[in-house]
Design a protein around this motif. Structure first.
Motif, mmCIF file in Angstrom:
data_model
loop_
_atom_site.group_PDB
_atom_site.id
_atom_site.type_symbol
_atom_site.label_atom_id
_atom_site.label_comp_id
_atom_site.label_asym_id
_atom_site.label_seq_id
_atom_site.Cartn_x
_atom_site.Cartn_y
_atom_site.Cartn_z
ATOM 1 N N LEU A 1 0.853 -1.190 0.000
ATOM 2 C CA LEU A 1 0.000 0.000 0.000
ATOM 3 C C LEU A 1 0.884 1.233 0.000
ATOM 4 O O LEU A 1 1.659 1.450 0.931
ATOM 5 C CB LEU A 1 -0.920 0.019 1.216
ATOM 6 N N GLY B 1 -5.023 9.652 2.392
ATOM 7 C CA GLY B 1 -4.517 8.293 2.280
ATOM 8 C C GLY B 1 -3.974 7.734 3.590
ATOM 9 O O GLY B 1 -4.397 6.656 4.043
ATOM 10 N N ALA C 1 -5.613 4.612 5.887
ATOM 11 C CA ALA C 1 -4.824 3.405 6.145
ATOM 12 C C ALA C 1 -4.726 3.130 7.640
ATOM 13 O O ALA C 1 -4.863 1.979 8.092
ATOM 14 C CB ALA C 1 -3.439 3.552 5.532
ATOM 15 N N TRP D 1 -6.408 -0.071 9.595
ATOM 16 C CA TRP D 1 -5.623 -1.022 10.395
ATOM 17 C C TRP D 1 -6.209 -1.136 11.799
ATOM 18 O O TRP D 1 -6.346 -2.240 12.331
ATOM 19 C CB TRP D 1 -4.152 -0.612 10.493
ATOM 20 N N ARG E 1 -9.095 -3.420 11.659
ATOM 21 C CA ARG E 1 -8.808 -4.513 10.715
ATOM 22 C C ARG E 1 -9.647 -5.766 10.967
ATOM 23 O O ARG E 1 -10.108 -6.416 10.019
ATOM 24 C CB ARG E 1 -7.311 -4.863 10.764
ATOM 25 N N MET F 1 2.576 -0.922 4.510
ATOM 26 C CA MET F 1 2.502 0.500 4.169
ATOM 27 C C MET F 1 3.882 1.000 3.787
ATOM 28 O O MET F 1 4.847 0.839 4.541
ATOM 29 C CB MET F 1 1.979 1.280 5.379
ATOM 30 N N ASN G 1 -2.520 4.719 -2.848
ATOM 31 C CA ASN G 1 -3.298 5.819 -2.276
ATOM 32 C C ASN G 1 -3.281 7.012 -3.222
ATOM 33 O O ASN G 1 -2.379 7.137 -4.062
ATOM 34 C CB ASN G 1 -2.735 6.190 -0.906
ATOM 35 N N LEU H 1 -11.129 2.623 -0.224
ATOM 36 C CA LEU H 1 -9.828 1.997 0.033
ATOM 37 C C LEU H 1 -10.007 0.589 0.578
ATOM 38 O O LEU H 1 -9.254 -0.321 0.211
ATOM 39 C CB LEU H 1 -9.008 2.851 1.005
ATOM 40 N N LEU I 1 -8.475 -2.728 -1.279
ATOM 41 C CA LEU I 1 -7.662 -3.754 -0.623
ATOM 42 C C LEU I 1 -8.281 -5.138 -0.801
ATOM 43 O O LEU I 1 -7.592 -6.108 -1.147
ATOM 44 C CB LEU I 1 -7.516 -3.428 0.866
#
Length: 348
Positions: free
Chosen positions: A10, A19, A23, A27, A30, A40, A122, A322, A326
């Motif tokens: 990512l 972005g 992220a 996480w 998650r 990342m 991103n 996003l 993923l």
């Protein structure tokens, strides 16, 4: 290492945009979201500062690509790329352009070398990169350039918008509307259709995809009364695609091919220019559509939105796209592995 055990790569995107925010939030959540592990590629200090600003409790760990999936349950794995200047949410800085580009380059390198499963990018602000000498119209073209360097020959990228209700790709992308008729060629339409059919089979598991092709002019030219490109340029391309064994049909009037009943007749659509494809894609799936680049030797997805500088650092941006990017990247990687295994068993 088994490809299913590898993390996704990512990229950082513009560090002044949303972005990094998304992220970090993904996480932290998650387990609930069920997202696949990702590595990342970003500045760890920037991520730590942003997590503090957003009130997120995110443990960070510098990781190799091979160990990222194992770390993911307890810490966000990071491959460091240092920023030249501290990133201020909402304030893009040309000084960080080099790090933004390096994050993309590393993501391609890792994925091409099968050290990560797929690449998820991103959002970037192209104007920031242009000021630093970035010579590409956008992400897609730069990724194709990097892939071509490794492959040793030019590659044709195809931008596919994939959402829950529509998959659609434009033939021409980032050019002014008045240049579209000159740029639109029969060979370009054929190449788009050929790449789409191949990747829909190998990465989406659609072995015989139905591909609808739009016209360029209103009513697909209305037998030449509203323009000649539909008959002279688009129809020969469809005929050639059919000769190649691809189930393509059209040209269809763009104003009637995206309602629910029409969409049931095809698996993906090809449009002639950017907005003709992206308007229906974003109308039908604004928050959960995914930008997929077909035609590359690796899988690449991206959220279908921009940097949203005005939302950065405020916990207001939605992470739907996003998350979808993923999940789709992992699903495409799984499909590719399954098809490859099946072909090997058949002696293909």
């Amino acid at each position: 290492m088994n490809g299913r055990r590898l993390a996704l790569a990512l990229t950082m995107g513009d560090p002044a945009g949303i972005g990094p925010d998304l992220a970090l939030a993904i996480w932290q959540n998650r387990a609930v979201l069920g997202v696949p592990p990702f590595l990342m590629i970003a500045d760890p200090e920037m991520l730590a500062e942003r997590a503090d600003l957003l009130g997120l409790k995110v443990a960070l760990i510098e990781s190799s690509p091979e160990q990222a999936a194992a770390h993911f349950a307890t810490a966000l794995p990071v491959m460091p790329v240092a920023l030249a200047k501290t990133a201020i949410p909402g304030t893009p800085d040309e000084a960080n352009a080099e790090a933004i580009i390096e994050s993309i380059r590393l993501g391609v390198e890792l994925t091409t070398a099968s050290r990560t499963r797929a690449l998820v990018t991103n959002p970037i602000a192209k104007s920031v990169l242009y000021a630093s000498g970035f010579g590409f119209p956008g992400h897609t073209e730069y990724l194709a350039h990097l892939a071509a360097e490794t492959a040793g020959h030019p590659l044709t990228p195809v931008m596919l918008l994939a959402g829950p209700h529509l998959r659609v790709a434009p033939v021409t992308i980032h050019i002014p509307l008045n240049q579209v008729p000159r740029a639109l060629t029969t060979s370009a339409i054929i190449e788009t259709g050929r790449i789409m059919a191949r990747d829909l089979a190998s990465r989406f598991g659609l072995t015989a995809p139905r591909i609808a092709v739009s016209g360029l002019n209103p009513h697909a030219g209305e037998d030449g009364a509203l323009g000649t490109e539909d008959a002279a340029v688009i129809t020969p391309a469809i005929t050639e695609l059919q000769t190649l064994g691809i189930n393509a049909f059209g040209p269809l009037p763009a104003d009637t091919m995206f309602h629910a009943e029409a969409r049931e007749t095809y698996d993906a659509a090809i449009c002639m220019y950017h907005d003709q494809a992206l308007i229906p894609a974003k109308t039908l799936g604004f928050h959960d559509s995914v930008n997929v680049t077909l035609g590359l030797p690796f899988i690449r997805t991206s959220p279908d939105h921009g940097t949203a500088f005005s939302l950065s650092g405020k916990s207001e941006a939605r992470a739907d796209s996003l998350i979808a990017a993923l999940k789709l990247a992992a699903k495409m990687a799984n499909t590719e592995v399954e098809i490859s295994t099946l072909q090997a068993l058949r002696g293909a």
